[in-house]
Design an enzyme around this catalytic site. Structure first.
Site, PDB file in Angstrom:
ATOM      1  N   LYS A  22       4.210   0.858   8.988  1.00  0.00           N
ATOM      2  CA  LYS A  22       4.323   2.147   8.307  1.00  0.00           C
ATOM      3  C   LYS A  22       3.643   3.249   9.097  1.00  0.00           C
ATOM      4  CE  LYS A  22       3.186   0.043   4.451  1.00  0.00           C
ATOM      5  NZ  LYS A  22       2.409  -0.084   3.247  1.00  0.00           N
ATOM      6  N   GLU A  62       0.869  -1.162   0.000  1.00  0.00           N
ATOM      7  CA  GLU A  62       0.000   0.000   0.000  1.00  0.00           C
ATOM      8  C   GLU A  62       0.919   1.229   0.000  1.00  0.00           C
ATOM      9  OE1 GLU A  62      -2.732   0.229   3.275  1.00  0.00           O
ATOM     10  OE2 GLU A  62      -3.479   2.168   2.592  1.00  0.00           O
ATOM     11  N   ARG A 115       4.961 -12.907   9.599  1.00  0.00           N
ATOM     12  CA  ARG A 115       5.541 -11.571   9.434  1.00  0.00           C
ATOM     13  C   ARG A 115       6.952 -11.588   9.979  1.00  0.00           C
ATOM     14  NH1 ARG A 115       1.964  -7.463   8.494  1.00  0.00           N
ATOM     15  NH2 ARG A 115       3.229  -5.668   8.914  1.00  0.00           N
TER      16      ARG A 115
HETATM   17  P1  ATP Z   1       2.437  -1.937   7.446  1.00  0.00           P
HETATM   18  O1  ATP Z   1       1.809  -2.160   8.762  1.00  0.00           O
HETATM   19  O2  ATP Z   1       3.885  -1.655   7.523  1.00  0.00           O
HETATM   20  O3  ATP Z   1       1.687  -0.962   6.594  1.00  0.00           O
HETATM   21  P2  ATP Z   1       1.324  -3.857   5.712  1.00  0.00           P
HETATM   22  O4  ATP Z   1       1.323  -5.347   5.744  1.00  0.00           O
HETATM   23  O5  ATP Z   1       0.019  -3.176   5.875  1.00  0.00           O
HETATM   24  O6  ATP Z   1       2.367  -3.375   6.750  1.00  0.00           O
HETATM   25  P3  ATP Z   1       1.622  -3.494   2.922  1.00  0.00           P
HETATM   26  O7  ATP Z   1       2.145  -2.313   2.210  1.00  0.00           O
HETATM   27  O8  ATP Z   1       0.179  -3.782   2.807  1.00  0.00           O
HETATM   28  O9  ATP Z   1       2.023  -3.317   4.426  1.00  0.00           O
HETATM   29  O10 ATP Z   1       2.482  -4.781   2.574  1.00  0.00           O
HETATM   30  C1  ATP Z   1       2.891  -5.179   1.300  1.00  0.00           C
HETATM   31  C2  ATP Z   1       3.299  -6.614   1.356  1.00  0.00           C
HETATM   32  O11 ATP Z   1       4.393  -6.781   2.242  1.00  0.00           O
HETATM   33  C3  ATP Z   1       2.166  -7.475   1.874  1.00  0.00           C
HETATM   34  O12 ATP Z   1       2.086  -8.634   1.097  1.00  0.00           O
HETATM   35  C4  ATP Z   1       2.561  -7.771   3.293  1.00  0.00           C
HETATM   36  O13 ATP Z   1       2.091  -9.004   3.702  1.00  0.00           O
HETATM   37  C5  ATP Z   1       4.091  -7.744   3.225  1.00  0.00           C
HETATM   38  N1  ATP Z   1       4.654  -7.354   4.511  1.00  0.00           N
HETATM   39  C6  ATP Z   1       4.471  -6.197   5.178  1.00  0.00           C
HETATM   40  N2  ATP Z   1       5.102  -6.205   6.356  1.00  0.00           N
HETATM   41  C7  ATP Z   1       5.714  -7.413   6.448  1.00  0.00           C
HETATM   42  C8  ATP Z   1       6.525  -8.047   7.446  1.00  0.00           C
HETATM   43  N3  ATP Z   1       6.831  -7.434   8.592  1.00  0.00           N
HETATM   44  N4  ATP Z   1       6.976  -9.285   7.190  1.00  0.00           N
HETATM   45  C9  ATP Z   1       6.674  -9.913   6.042  1.00  0.00           C
HETATM   46  N5  ATP Z   1       5.919  -9.379   5.074  1.00  0.00           N
HETATM   47  C10 ATP Z   1       5.427  -8.143   5.264  1.00  0.00           C
HETATM   48 MG    MG Z   2      -1.479  -2.496   4.850  1.00  0.00          MG
END
Ligand code: ATP
Ligand code: MG
Length: 558
Positions: A274, A39, A264
């Site tokens: 984020k 995102e 994760r």
């Molecule tokens: P955040 O809380 O940092 O926004 P998110 O999962 O909402 O994390 P996204 O931008 O939606 O962030 O993630 C993009 C991809 O990266 C998704 O497929 C997500 O599962 C993966 N991802 C994000 N954070 C992690 C993590 N800590 N470990 C493994 N994969 C991750």
């Molecule tokens: Mg997200």
């Protein structure tokens, strides 16, 4: 910097490669198509690197495809700056996408599928308020209850949904919900909201839409449109897989991607959310998303991490279904191994005091320069000239007036070897008005460069720079940004910030050759640690150095 770390880059076998192998063997998939779907609401972090290395790595290893897809369905939080930084970071990590896509590319088709659900009696416009929807949803122990708007006719729902699209409802006044089961043990199946009203300008579609599809509705359809075979997300989406499959089963789309969940990455002593990273940036606690204390990709880059070291880290941690916390030292050892092999050596005195060689110029003590190899084992890294004169700088920690036998550096009346140079004996010292030593006077053993001299057995080696030919520069030294191992779990995570996490040393004495160092270069400052040229504050001929990592994994942080 060369790529010697992580040469063996094929993804080590894991449960997902097992699934893929089975699918290919059984003909459930004919090729591997993955996607990395961030995102664009912030910069990427080390957790994303795990997902990037897996998704792009699978495409590489199986000769398939991997799309970079911006999951851009929350217009108010998303921004072009983030879109650009994400592309930059993925490329920097060494990966190339097959296609670049946006969920917003599919808004029109998604809207069509929503209408299809309405027409099938599988979606309805709800006018409960967001609070009421929450109340009606029930809990893990109690089933939810049906909305009074649940049994609207197809015609009524179509008209109302169009009204939503036309901007005739305010935010929160109406939403579109899938009609599934308010008593489902899976809360995400209790008539999830699939569209809501948002009057926000979208980074891509500008003001074309005032209704936006929700993640669970968008993601599976985007995967299907793109022909994704294996859609990998993290464990917290396990329950949502039911909704993922439900949507695809109930719309007319042929492709049937499957979702798989992995754990994760949680990294000790750091924040990988984020939203929280954004807070640290907004509150000015760090100097931007690329602050070297953050485990954002851009922060790690500015800290001196190489793409190969991050890929190697992701290889070492592997891909599993067990949630766990990885120690920071696991990440650090990847860059240390890389830099130990690849970084040229240099001498830098971080807390300089003068060392005057009283007999400099006398017989046997007349050297003016040395040719020094840049790396003990890598001839290909060349050599450089290091000058010496009567006045040098040594580190204040390398001299004591008195010390016990454990102290292997310079003390009054004793000898030490200057790295690549003479054996010297400390004779006296000069102090300032506060009693702090500012100068040491010594005598060099004649003809002792690179030689053992009878009767002289220095116990240690210290580094130095030529006071008459060096440059005084800035070195940033970092400690962990947080004082607790799991800041993300703290009630007030901002209160766990380590106030001393950054020390700016403005008067470090750096050997002359370092003056020409440019962004992208890393060095081992002998006996001090690995340092890189800061990309933000350096100027030509005036590099600023950032600590990347200590020479050894010495102290336990938490
Ligand atoms: P955040 O809380 O940092 O926004 P998110 O999962 O909402 O994390 P996204 O931008 O939606 O962030 O993630 C993009 C991809 O990266 C998704 O497929 C997500 O599962 C993966 N991802 C994000 N954070 C992690 C993590 N800590 N470990 C493994 N994969 C991750
Ligand atoms: Mg997200």
């Amino acid at each position: 910097m060369s790529d010697t770390v992580g040469v063996e880059e094929k993804i080590p076998r894991n449960f997902i490669t097992d699934i893929i192998d089975e699918d290919l063997k059984e003909g459930r998939a004919s090729k591997v198509a993955t996607r990395f779907p961030p995102e664009p609401n912030g910069y990427l972090h080390i957790g994303h690197a795990k997902s990037i290395c897996l998704n792009f790595g699978l495409a590489r290893d199986y000769k398939g495809t991997c799309n970079l897809r911006f999951d851009d369905t929350n217009p108010e939080k998303e921004d072009m700056e983030y879109i650009n930084s994400i592309q930059n970071d993925v490329k920097w990590l060494g990966f190339e996408w097959t296609n670049i896509c946006h969920s917003s590319d599919y808004f029109e088709r998604l809207y069509g599928y929503a209408i299809e659900l309405i027409e099938k009696g599988l979606a309805y416009v709800d006018e409960l308020s967001p609070e009421q929807i929450r109340e009606y949803r029930g809990t893990l122990k109690e089933p939810g209850k049906n909305s009074p708007y649940r049994d609207r006719t197809v015609e009524e729902n179509k008209a109302l949904f169009e009204k939503m699209r036309d901007g005739q409802f305010k935010e929160g006044e109406a939403c579109l919900r899938a009609k599934i089961d308010m008593a489902s043990p899976f809360i995400c199946m209790r008539d999830p909201v699939i569209y809501r009203v948002r009057f926000a300008e979208h980074a891509m579609t500008k003001d074309k839409w005032c209704i936006y599809p929700m993640y669970d509705f968008t993601h599976c359809i985007s995967d299907a449109i793109e022909g994704i075979s294996h859609s990998i997300c993290t464990l917290e989406f396990q329950d949502n897989r039911r909704l993922y499959d439900w949507v695809l089963e109930n719309i007319s789309i042929e492709a049937r991607p499957h979702q798989y969940e992995m754990s994760r990455l949680n990294l000790e002593g750091s924040i990988t959310s984020k939203r929280k990273l954004n807070l640290l940036v907004k509150e000015g606690i760090v100097d931007g998303w690329d602050d070297p204390r953050l485990v954002t990709i851009s922060g790690l880059r500015r800290r001196g991490y190489t793409p190969a070291s991050i890929r190697e880290f992701c290889r070492r941690i592997g891909v599993t279904k067990q949630d766990n916390v990885v120690e920071m030292s696991a990440l650090e050892s990847c860059i240390r191994d890389d830099l130990n092999t690849n970084a040229p050596r240099a001498m830098a005195v971080l807390h300089p005091i003068k060392l005057v060689i009283d007999n400099y110029g006398e017989e046997g003590v007349t050297d003016t320069s040395y040719t020094v190899n840049n790396h003990p084992e890598r001839e290909d890294l060349g050599s450089r000239t290091v000058s010496i004169s009567k006045e040098l700088y040594i580190d204040e920690a390398d001299f004591r007036e008195e010390a016990n036998k454990q102290y292997k550096r310079l003390k009054l009346g004793y000898e030490v070897r200057l790295r690549n140079s003479y054996i010297v004996r400390a004779d006296s010292c000069v102090k300032d008005e506060n009693g702090k030593v500012i100068q040491v006077n010594c005598t060099a053993v004649p003809n002792s460069v690179g030689e053992n001299v009878e009767g002289h057995k220095p116990k240690g080696v210290i580094h130095w720079v030529d006071a008459n030919n060096c440059f005084i520069g800035t070195v940033n030294v970092y400690e962990n940004l947080f004082t607790v191992p799991n800041p993300g779990a703290a009630e007030d995570f901002l209160a766990t910030v380590n106030k001393n996490s950054k020390t700016v040393i403005e008067n470090a004495a750096l050997e002359a050759s370092l003056k020409d160092a440019v962004v992208g270069q890393s060095f081992q400052f002998e006996r001090e640690g690995y340092y890189c040229v800061d990309s933000k504050n350096s100027q030509p001929g005036k590099p600023v150095f950032n600590l990347t990592v200590a020479l050894r994994d010495t102290k336990k942080v938490f």
